[in-house]
Design a protein around this motif. Sequence first.
Motif, PDB file in Angstrom:
ATOM      1  N   ILE A  15      -8.128  -9.960  -1.612  1.00  0.00           N
ATOM      2  CA  ILE A  15      -8.085 -10.335  -0.286  1.00  0.00           C
ATOM      3  C   ILE A  15      -9.484 -10.917  -0.008  1.00  0.00           C
ATOM      4  CG2 ILE A  15      -6.384  -8.693   0.433  1.00  0.00           C
ATOM      5  CD1 ILE A  15      -8.506  -7.391   2.069  1.00  0.00           C
ATOM      6  N   LYS A  30     -19.055  -9.965   6.530  1.00  0.00           N
ATOM      7  CA  LYS A  30     -18.999  -9.953   8.007  1.00  0.00           C
ATOM      8  C   LYS A  30     -17.976  -8.769   8.301  1.00  0.00           C
ATOM      9  CE  LYS A  30     -21.286 -14.107   8.900  1.00  0.00           C
ATOM     10  NZ  LYS A  30     -21.006 -15.528   9.554  1.00  0.00           N
ATOM     11  N   ASN A  33     -14.094  -7.335  13.020  1.00  0.00           N
ATOM     12  CA  ASN A  33     -13.938  -7.062  14.461  1.00  0.00           C
ATOM     13  C   ASN A  33     -15.431  -6.672  14.791  1.00  0.00           C
ATOM     14  OD1 ASN A  33     -13.152  -6.073  16.932  1.00  0.00           O
ATOM     15  ND2 ASN A  33     -12.493  -3.955  16.202  1.00  0.00           N
ATOM     16  N   GLY A  94     -16.046   8.621  13.028  1.00  0.00           N
ATOM     17  CA  GLY A  94     -15.361   7.156  13.501  1.00  0.00           C
ATOM     18  C   GLY A  94     -15.061   6.420  12.329  1.00  0.00           C
ATOM     19  N   GLN A  95     -14.929   7.184  11.217  1.00  0.00           N
ATOM     20  CA  GLN A  95     -14.587   6.549  10.014  1.00  0.00           C
ATOM     21  C   GLN A  95     -13.235   6.162   9.885  1.00  0.00           C
ATOM     22  OE1 GLN A  95     -15.653   8.543   6.228  1.00  0.00           O
ATOM     23  NE2 GLN A  95     -15.390   6.561   4.950  1.00  0.00           N
ATOM     24  N   SER A  96     -12.771   4.718   9.532  1.00  0.00           N
ATOM     25  CA  SER A  96     -11.256   4.409   9.423  1.00  0.00           C
ATOM     26  C   SER A  96     -11.269   3.812   8.086  1.00  0.00           C
ATOM     27  CB  SER A  96     -11.318   3.063  10.235  1.00  0.00           C
ATOM     28  OG  SER A  96     -12.125   2.166  10.337  1.00  0.00           O
ATOM     29  N   VAL A  97     -12.135   3.355   7.120  1.00  0.00           N
ATOM     30  CA  VAL A  97     -11.943   2.858   5.853  1.00  0.00           C
ATOM     31  C   VAL A  97     -12.607   3.952   5.006  1.00  0.00           C
ATOM     32  CG1 VAL A  97     -12.022   0.987   4.181  1.00  0.00           C
ATOM     33  CG2 VAL A  97     -11.812   0.677   6.829  1.00  0.00           C
ATOM     34  N   HIS A 101     -19.703   2.759   3.353  1.00  0.00           N
ATOM     35  CA  HIS A 101     -20.379   1.353   3.894  1.00  0.00           C
ATOM     36  C   HIS A 101     -21.230   1.532   5.024  1.00  0.00           C
ATOM     37  CE1 HIS A 101     -16.525   2.397   6.093  1.00  0.00           C
ATOM     38  NE2 HIS A 101     -17.276   1.758   7.445  1.00  0.00           N
TER      39      HIS A 101
HETATM   40  P1  AMP Z   1     -15.417   2.545   9.812  1.00  0.00           P
HETATM   41  O1  AMP Z   1     -14.735   2.596  11.186  1.00  0.00           O
HETATM   42  O2  AMP Z   1     -17.021   3.231   9.925  1.00  0.00           O
HETATM   43  O3  AMP Z   1     -14.836   2.936   8.547  1.00  0.00           O
HETATM   44  O4  AMP Z   1     -15.618   1.033   9.668  1.00  0.00           O
HETATM   45  C1  AMP Z   1     -14.694   0.292   8.916  1.00  0.00           C
HETATM   46  C2  AMP Z   1     -15.127  -1.226   9.675  1.00  0.00           C
HETATM   47  O5  AMP Z   1     -14.310  -2.145   8.580  1.00  0.00           O
HETATM   48  C3  AMP Z   1     -14.519  -1.386  10.911  1.00  0.00           C
HETATM   49  O6  AMP Z   1     -15.518  -1.827  11.722  1.00  0.00           O
HETATM   50  C4  AMP Z   1     -13.555  -2.704  10.695  1.00  0.00           C
HETATM   51  O7  AMP Z   1     -13.697  -3.624  11.783  1.00  0.00           O
HETATM   52  C5  AMP Z   1     -13.945  -3.256   9.372  1.00  0.00           C
HETATM   53  N1  AMP Z   1     -12.818  -3.731   8.707  1.00  0.00           N
HETATM   54  C6  AMP Z   1     -11.888  -3.345   8.365  1.00  0.00           C
HETATM   55  N2  AMP Z   1     -11.080  -4.379   7.414  1.00  0.00           N
HETATM   56  C7  AMP Z   1     -11.915  -5.155   7.421  1.00  0.00           C
HETATM   57  C8  AMP Z   1     -11.726  -6.422   6.522  1.00  0.00           C
HETATM   58  N3  AMP Z   1     -10.583  -6.898   6.053  1.00  0.00           N
HETATM   59  N4  AMP Z   1     -12.881  -7.431   6.636  1.00  0.00           N
HETATM   60  C9  AMP Z   1     -14.257  -6.853   7.338  1.00  0.00           C
HETATM   61  N5  AMP Z   1     -14.164  -5.905   7.780  1.00  0.00           N
HETATM   62  C10 AMP Z   1     -13.111  -5.012   8.037  1.00  0.00           C
END
Ligand code: AMP
Length: 124
Positions: A15, A30, A33, A94-97, A101
């Motif tokens: 992607i 980048k 969001n 606050g981790q979402s992925v 990173h």
């Molecule tokens: P975190 O909440 O610390 O896990 O940060 C995950 C970050 O990944 C968030 O700031 C999202 O905006 C960002 N994010 C999620 N999907 C993508 C993507 N496809 N490309 C770039 N950033 C992304």
Amino acid sequence: MSGGTIFDKIIAKEIPADIVYEDELSLAFKDINPQAPVHVLIIPKKHIATINDIEESDRELIGHLYVVAARLAQQYGFAKDGYRVVMNCNEDGGQSVYHIHLHLLAGVTMGWPPFANNKPKQVG
Ligand code: AMP
């Protein structure tokens, strides 16, 4: 080694992402969001889900992510003014992925603490 997250797909170029730096160990792109005028994510190519999963053998790799952050700060020209580097861990962090990173944030004077309006819970 793949963890099947969206970041693993970005590493595999399955992607698209707005990539600003890449080497054999890491990738920077980048944030989709942005929370600041500059918001770049710096990730290891090795899949590590959270800070809790970092092992002793990852020392150099984790240090390398900060070297990349500092290089990008120089390159973008905000090293002297300042910036913030953050790595969130799990839900309260606050981790979402779930692929570690660094968030590299710059271009605005940031307040501290970032959680001033939230009710603290008992820990420790
Ligand atoms: P975190 O909440 O610390 O896990 O940060 C995950 C970050 O990944 C968030 O700031 C999202 O905006 C960002 N994010 C999620 N999907 C993508 C993507 N496809 N490309 C770039 N950033 C992304």
